[in-house]
Design a protein around this motif. Structure first.
Motif, PDB file in Angstrom:
ATOM      1  N   THR A 164       0.834  -1.212   0.000  1.00  0.00           N
ATOM      2  CA  THR A 164       0.000   0.000   0.000  1.00  0.00           C
ATOM      3  C   THR A 164       0.858   1.247   0.000  1.00  0.00           C
ATOM      4  O   THR A 164       0.613   2.189  -0.772  1.00  0.00           O
ATOM      5  CB  THR A 164      -0.928   0.000   1.226  1.00  0.00           C
ATOM      6  N   VAL A 165       1.867   1.279   0.874  1.00  0.00           N
ATOM      7  CA  VAL A 165       2.718   2.461   0.983  1.00  0.00           C
ATOM      8  C   VAL A 165       3.525   2.662  -0.308  1.00  0.00           C
ATOM      9  O   VAL A 165       3.649   3.793  -0.811  1.00  0.00           O
ATOM     10  CB  VAL A 165       3.657   2.337   2.195  1.00  0.00           C
ATOM     11  N   ILE A 166       4.061   1.584  -0.860  1.00  0.00           N
ATOM     12  CA  ILE A 166       4.879   1.703  -2.077  1.00  0.00           C
ATOM     13  C   ILE A 166       4.037   2.212  -3.244  1.00  0.00           C
ATOM     14  O   ILE A 166       4.426   3.150  -3.959  1.00  0.00           O
ATOM     15  CB  ILE A 166       5.526   0.348  -2.420  1.00  0.00           C
ATOM     16  N   ILE A 167       2.871   1.614  -3.462  1.00  0.00           N
ATOM     17  CA  ILE A 167       2.014   2.028  -4.582  1.00  0.00           C
ATOM     18  C   ILE A 167       1.541   3.466  -4.394  1.00  0.00           C
ATOM     19  O   ILE A 167       1.551   4.266  -5.340  1.00  0.00           O
ATOM     20  CB  ILE A 167       0.816   1.069  -4.720  1.00  0.00           C
ATOM     21  N   SER A 168       1.138   3.823  -3.168  1.00  0.00           N
ATOM     22  CA  SER A 168       0.680   5.194  -2.908  1.00  0.00           C
ATOM     23  C   SER A 168       1.815   6.191  -3.065  1.00  0.00           C
ATOM     24  O   SER A 168       1.595   7.316  -3.536  1.00  0.00           O
ATOM     25  CB  SER A 168       0.084   5.283  -1.498  1.00  0.00           C
ATOM     26  N   GLY A 222       6.685  -7.445 -11.988  1.00  0.00           N
ATOM     27  CA  GLY A 222       7.575  -6.314 -12.209  1.00  0.00           C
ATOM     28  C   GLY A 222       6.901  -5.123 -12.870  1.00  0.00           C
ATOM     29  O   GLY A 222       7.413  -4.002 -12.803  1.00  0.00           O
ATOM     30  N   TRP A 223       5.762  -5.341 -13.527  1.00  0.00           N
ATOM     31  CA  TRP A 223       5.065  -4.282 -14.249  1.00  0.00           C
ATOM     32  C   TRP A 223       3.762  -3.848 -13.594  1.00  0.00           C
ATOM     33  O   TRP A 223       3.237  -2.787 -13.923  1.00  0.00           O
ATOM     34  CB  TRP A 223       4.756  -4.736 -15.684  1.00  0.00           C
ATOM     35  N   PHE A 224       3.224  -4.659 -12.684  1.00  0.00           N
ATOM     36  CA  PHE A 224       1.868  -4.407 -12.201  1.00  0.00           C
ATOM     37  C   PHE A 224       1.738  -3.070 -11.482  1.00  0.00           C
ATOM     38  O   PHE A 224       0.771  -2.334 -11.693  1.00  0.00           O
ATOM     39  CB  PHE A 224       1.425  -5.535 -11.273  1.00  0.00           C
ATOM     40  N   ARG A 225       2.681  -2.722 -10.637  1.00  0.00           N
ATOM     41  CA  ARG A 225       2.599  -1.439  -9.925  1.00  0.00           C
ATOM     42  C   ARG A 225       2.659  -0.269 -10.896  1.00  0.00           C
ATOM     43  O   ARG A 225       1.982   0.746 -10.708  1.00  0.00           O
ATOM     44  CB  ARG A 225       3.723  -1.339  -8.897  1.00  0.00           C
ATOM     45  N   SER A 226       3.475  -0.400 -11.927  1.00  0.00           N
ATOM     46  CA  SER A 226       3.546   0.667 -12.937  1.00  0.00           C
ATOM     47  C   SER A 226       2.213   0.824 -13.654  1.00  0.00           C
ATOM     48  O   SER A 226       1.785   1.948 -13.966  1.00  0.00           O
ATOM     49  CB  SER A 226       4.654   0.353 -13.956  1.00  0.00           C
TER      50      SER A 226
END
Length: 326
Positions: A101-105, A184-188
């Motif tokens: 949550t913190v990384i994506i936000s 490796g791509w989903f957060r992007s």
């Protein structure tokens, strides 16, 4: 003499005068509300909405401190104190989703927050009114679509077989990428689709701040030889600073939050390791596993951190600038 004495006593700051000021302010506020009673009536629906849908549900926080049973209700369920919070911190399942949550936000804050600011400045520089309105309409449109629709569009767009993105990659001799199934791509993908959806809508506030700039400032700067870049840097951006500061405080407060609709419609078991966030974890614990009290404890834990982040961001903004929420 008596009048002068009483006047001088008030000037010396008598204790009674200090206590009378809040009463006067309260009366002045009441008179102002009564004077503009029709505007107050227009405000009432919004006030009622927030009371009914945002303040009354706070009563449900009690579930986090009880062993909630649906048949017993909130008041009838037995108290367990902080047991659910102990289980929350003791279990290892919360920390991976907290980190995700913190990384994506944080990625959304770094890349998504400046995007509407830059877009608003670019829109403001467009002189052709028809083209400007067309760009605004097109950019606003995704905001009004649900993530069910946008998620389907994203899946089609990023499909490894028929998606335009992978067709272009294969045209250059590259291998297709499984964007929604590659950790490796989903957060992007989450960050990019969030910017796509909210870019146009986020510019509304900044465009309002820009339109409030006195045109004479730009005219005087042009006469003095300032080019467009200098006018943006020294006139437009300083005028936007108060709004940018307030929106940044809100954005920092949302660091612990996430967009459940977006993640739920895009993630899958292949990317659970990097895509599972607090809202999806709460959904599984509360609605799937029916552990209502534990899920409420997770939500309360998240909201307490969000509130602390807002307080911290506001204090930092007041320390380093003259702007803040209060």
């Amino acid at each position: 003499m008596n009048v002068r004495a009483s006047t001088s006593a008030r000037r010396r700051g008598g204790g009674n005068a200090l206590h009378e000021r809040p009463i006067g302010r309260g009366l002045d506020s009441f008179r102002a509300y009564w004077k503009y009673k029709y505007l107050t009536l227009l405000f009432l629906p919004a006030a009622i909405y927030y009371v009914v849908f945002h303040y009354v549900p706070i009563y449900g926080v009690l579930i986090a401190f009880k062993n909630y049973k649906f048949s017993l209700g909130i008041l009838g369920s037995p108290w367990v104190g902080l047991d659910h919070f102990r289980d929350l911190f003791a279990s290892g399942g919360i920390w991976p989703v907290f980190r995700n949550t913190v990384i994506i936000s944080f990625y959304k804050l770094v890349f998504g927050f400046p995007a509407p600011i830059a877009f608003a400045i670019l829109l403001n520089e467009i002189r052709l009114a028809v083209f400007k309105k067309a760009v605004q309409t097109i950019s606003y449109f995704p905001h009004f679509l649900s993530w069910v629709v946008l998620g389907g569009l994203a899946m089609q767009f990023l499909s490894p077989s028929i998606g335009p993105v992978n067709i272009v990659l294969q045209a250059f001799g590259l291998q297709p990428i499984y964007f929604l199934a590659d950790a490796g791509w989903f957060r992007s993908v989450l960050v990019a689709t969030d910017i796509w959806k909210e870019l146009g809508w986020g510019t509304i506030v900044y465009l309002a701040a820009i339109t409030g700039v006195n045109p004479e400032l730009h005219e005087a700067a042009t006469v003095d030889g300032a080019n467009r870049y200098h006018r943006i840097r020294f006139i437009t951006l300083p005028a936007m600073a108060p709004v940018i500061t307030i929106m940044l405080i809100f954005a920092i407060g949302r660091l612990i939050n996430d967009d459940f609709d977006q993640v739920f419609n895009l993630y899958n078991p292949a990317v659970m390791e990097v895509g599972d966030v607090l809202s999806t974890y709460t959904y599984r614990m509360g609605l799937v596993n029916m552990e209502y009290s534990f899920a409420t404890a997770v939500g309360l834990f998240k909201n307490v951190i969000a509130f602390a982040l807002v307080l911290t961001a506001n204090a930092a903004a007041k320390k380093f600038s003259e702007y803040g929420l209060w």
